[in-house]
Design a protein around this motif. Structure first.
Motif, mmCIF file in Angstrom:
data_model
loop_
_atom_site.group_PDB
_atom_site.id
_atom_site.type_symbol
_atom_site.label_atom_id
_atom_site.label_comp_id
_atom_site.label_asym_id
_atom_site.label_seq_id
_atom_site.Cartn_x
_atom_site.Cartn_y
_atom_site.Cartn_z
ATOM 1 N N GLU A 1 0.811 -1.212 0.000
ATOM 2 C CA GLU A 1 0.000 0.000 0.000
ATOM 3 C C GLU A 1 0.846 1.264 0.000
ATOM 4 O OE1 GLU A 1 -3.179 -0.033 -0.406
ATOM 5 O OE2 GLU A 1 -3.234 -2.216 -0.368
ATOM 6 N N ASP A 2 2.133 1.101 0.250
ATOM 7 C CA ASP A 2 3.005 2.270 0.318
ATOM 8 C C ASP A 2 3.406 2.684 -1.091
ATOM 9 O OD1 ASP A 2 4.644 4.298 1.053
ATOM 10 O OD2 ASP A 2 6.265 3.016 1.804
ATOM 11 N N LEU A 3 2.507 3.376 -1.779
ATOM 12 C CA LEU A 3 2.726 3.713 -3.176
ATOM 13 C C LEU A 3 3.851 4.716 -3.369
ATOM 14 C CD1 LEU A 3 -0.959 3.943 -4.447
ATOM 15 C CD2 LEU A 3 0.637 2.050 -4.687
ATOM 16 N N ASP A 4 4.221 5.436 -2.309
ATOM 17 C CA ASP A 4 5.294 6.410 -2.444
ATOM 18 C C ASP A 4 6.609 5.748 -2.836
ATOM 19 O OD1 ASP A 4 3.611 8.459 -1.821
ATOM 20 O OD2 ASP A 4 4.168 8.538 0.298
ATOM 21 N N THR A 5 6.758 4.463 -2.529
ATOM 22 C CA THR A 5 8.010 3.788 -2.845
ATOM 23 C C THR A 5 8.151 3.504 -4.333
ATOM 24 O OG1 THR A 5 7.049 1.587 -2.516
ATOM 25 C CG2 THR A 5 8.038 2.662 -0.597
ATOM 26 N N VAL A 6 7.057 3.482 -5.069
ATOM 27 C CA VAL A 6 7.121 3.141 -6.490
ATOM 28 C C VAL A 6 7.941 4.153 -7.286
ATOM 29 C CG1 VAL A 6 5.791 2.694 -8.570
ATOM 30 C CG2 VAL A 6 4.952 1.888 -6.354
ATOM 31 N N PRO A 7 7.611 5.453 -7.237
ATOM 32 C CA PRO A 7 8.451 6.402 -7.980
ATOM 33 C C PRO A 7 9.884 6.444 -7.480
ATOM 34 C CG PRO A 7 6.857 7.558 -6.599
ATOM 35 C CD PRO A 7 6.459 6.124 -6.602
ATOM 36 N N GLU A 8 10.094 6.170 -6.194
ATOM 37 C CA GLU A 8 11.458 6.144 -5.672
ATOM 38 C C GLU A 8 12.268 5.029 -6.330
ATOM 39 O OE1 GLU A 8 11.206 5.780 -1.469
ATOM 40 O OE2 GLU A 8 10.200 7.708 -1.176
ATOM 41 N N VAL A 9 11.661 3.858 -6.456
ATOM 42 C CA VAL A 9 12.344 2.733 -7.096
ATOM 43 C C VAL A 9 12.609 3.039 -8.565
ATOM 44 C CG1 VAL A 9 12.110 0.316 -7.804
ATOM 45 C CG2 VAL A 9 11.445 1.013 -5.496
ATOM 46 N N ILE A 10 11.623 3.607 -9.240
ATOM 47 C CA ILE A 10 11.790 3.948 -10.651
ATOM 48 C C ILE A 10 12.911 4.969 -10.831
ATOM 49 C CG2 ILE A 10 10.689 5.030 -12.640
ATOM 50 C CD1 ILE A 10 8.033 3.846 -11.611
ATOM 51 N N ASN A 11 12.922 6.001 -9.992
ATOM 52 C CA ASN A 11 13.970 7.016 -10.101
ATOM 53 C C ASN A 11 15.347 6.438 -9.809
ATOM 54 O OD1 ASN A 11 12.607 9.318 -10.974
ATOM 55 N ND2 ASN A 11 11.961 9.876 -8.907
ATOM 56 N N GLU A 12 15.408 5.486 -8.893
ATOM 57 C CA GLU A 12 16.690 4.840 -8.605
ATOM 58 C C GLU A 12 17.174 4.044 -9.815
ATOM 59 O OE1 GLU A 12 20.103 3.891 -6.565
ATOM 60 O OE2 GLU A 12 18.532 5.339 -6.045
ATOM 61 N N MET A 13 16.251 3.373 -10.486
ATOM 62 C CA MET A 13 16.602 2.639 -11.703
ATOM 63 C C MET A 13 17.091 3.600 -12.786
ATOM 64 S SD MET A 13 13.322 0.049 -11.680
ATOM 65 C CE MET A 13 13.704 -0.868 -13.172
ATOM 66 N N ILE A 14 16.412 4.725 -12.916
ATOM 67 C CA ILE A 14 16.807 5.733 -13.905
ATOM 68 C C ILE A 14 18.224 6.219 -13.631
ATOM 69 C CG2 ILE A 14 16.377 8.106 -14.666
ATOM 70 C CD1 ILE A 14 13.380 7.530 -14.250
ATOM 71 N N HIS A 15 18.506 6.491 -12.351
ATOM 72 C CA HIS A 15 19.824 6.997 -11.966
ATOM 73 C C HIS A 15 20.913 5.957 -12.219
ATOM 74 C CE1 HIS A 15 22.872 9.174 -9.715
ATOM 75 N NE2 HIS A 15 23.092 8.081 -9.008
ATOM 76 N N GLU A 16 20.675 4.736 -11.786
ATOM 77 C CA GLU A 16 21.695 3.693 -11.907
ATOM 78 C C GLU A 16 21.971 3.324 -13.361
ATOM 79 O OE1 GLU A 16 20.493 0.404 -9.535
ATOM 80 O OE2 GLU A 16 20.978 1.389 -7.627
ATOM 81 N N GLU A 17 20.927 3.331 -14.180
ATOM 82 C CA GLU A 17 21.085 2.918 -15.579
ATOM 83 C C GLU A 17 21.423 4.077 -16.513
ATOM 84 O OE1 GLU A 17 21.164 -0.195 -16.506
ATOM 85 O OE2 GLU A 17 20.793 -0.793 -14.425
#
Length: 282
Positions: free
Chosen positions: A226-242
């Motif tokens: 239910e913690d939807l705030d983590t979704v954009p955080e994970v996506i942004n981390e993927m963007i940064h790393e890749e």
């Protein structure tokens, strides 16, 4: 035929940054630009200290500003073809009507704009326009600068519309980039199965679009579903790393955002993007 970029402007620093990005892209690809502005209470009149009586004038402040902006672009980049337009109306209504495939190929606009309470906010409307527009929208973050587009991410939830999103992007940018198929999930045990599905997606994109340099990136959500705030955080981390340069997002009822993580996640990611976001409406 030369592609035409629709470029809404509000003369703010955020908008000007999107203009700079669009100009650099237009120069690289040989595209033309159409600068577009909706009059607001801030842009329709001149400041009192200028001593102008606009009640008796058919020229608004925005008319001068957009003319000056166009002239400054032409002065620096004489080869850029551009036109200008100012009109009345709400940008969330007029822009989607203007942004049709027979007139323009895609929209470029900033993710933020003027913050005055009495102005139209490009920042608050870009998300709405990305949903209404009949052509792709490339949303430019405040600090983004144009660099060669060598690595692109596609948010995937295995929907057929995503293949069309890649096709739309290729039609505008070309095929000379590495494509990362990105998927975020909650079930840690299903990662192998997800990667198998993404391999099928790779095959489809290679076969039907011709993009051959494709890699897969899968990550999971930590914590409660239910913690939807983590979704954009994970996506942004993927963007940064890749080191993703542009993120591709498909807008439809069955899209990654609308069905899996709800609209709130799309808005959260959109409000603080790390890279330009390319929206299409399948």
């Amino acid at each position: 035929m030369k592609k035409n970029i629709l470029l809404p402007v509000d003369f703010s620093a955020h908008s000007n940054n999107a203009v700079n990005y669009a100009v650099d892209l237009a120069l690289e690809k040989g595209y033309s630009l159409h600068l577009y502005h909706n009059y607001t209470s801030a842009s329709a009149v001149f400041e009192e200290e200028n001593g102008r009586n606009e009640a008796n004038s058919s020229t608004f402040k925005a008319d001068i500003l957009i003319k000056n902006l166009a002239e400054s672009i032409k002065l620096k980049h004489p080869s850029v073809e551009l036109t200008t337009q100012c009109e009345r109306g709400m940008i969330t209504e007029t822009l989607p009507e203007l942004a049709t495939p027979n007139r323009f190929d895609f929209v470029i606009m900033g993710t933020k704009g003027i913050t005055n309470d009495d102005s139209q906010l490009i920042g608050s409307t870009t998300y709405v326009i990305s949903k209404k527009a009949k052509i792709p929208v490339l949303a430019i973050p405040t600090e983004a600068t144009f660099t060669p587009i060598d690595k692109v991410g596609l948010l995937s939830n295995f929907k057929e519309e995503e293949v069309q999103t890649v096709q739309d992007f290729v039609n505008i940018i070309g095929k000379d980039f590495e494509l990362k198929l990105m998927h975020v999930h909650y079930d840690h045990s299903s990662e192998n199965r997800i990667e198998d599905k993404l391999e099928v997606w790779k095959y489809k994109i290679k076969k039907y679009i011709g993009v051959t340099n494709i890699a897969i990136e899968v990550d999971s959500i930590q914590g409660d579903i239910e913690d939807l705030d983590t979704v954009p955080e994970v996506i942004n981390e993927m963007i940064h790393e890749e080191k993703i340069k542009i993120l591709l997002v498909t807008r439809s009822r069955k899209s990654f955002f609308e069905r899996v993580f709800t609209r709130s996640v799309a808005k959260a990611l959109f409000s603080h993007p790390l890279v330009p976001i390319f929206f299409t409406k399948a």
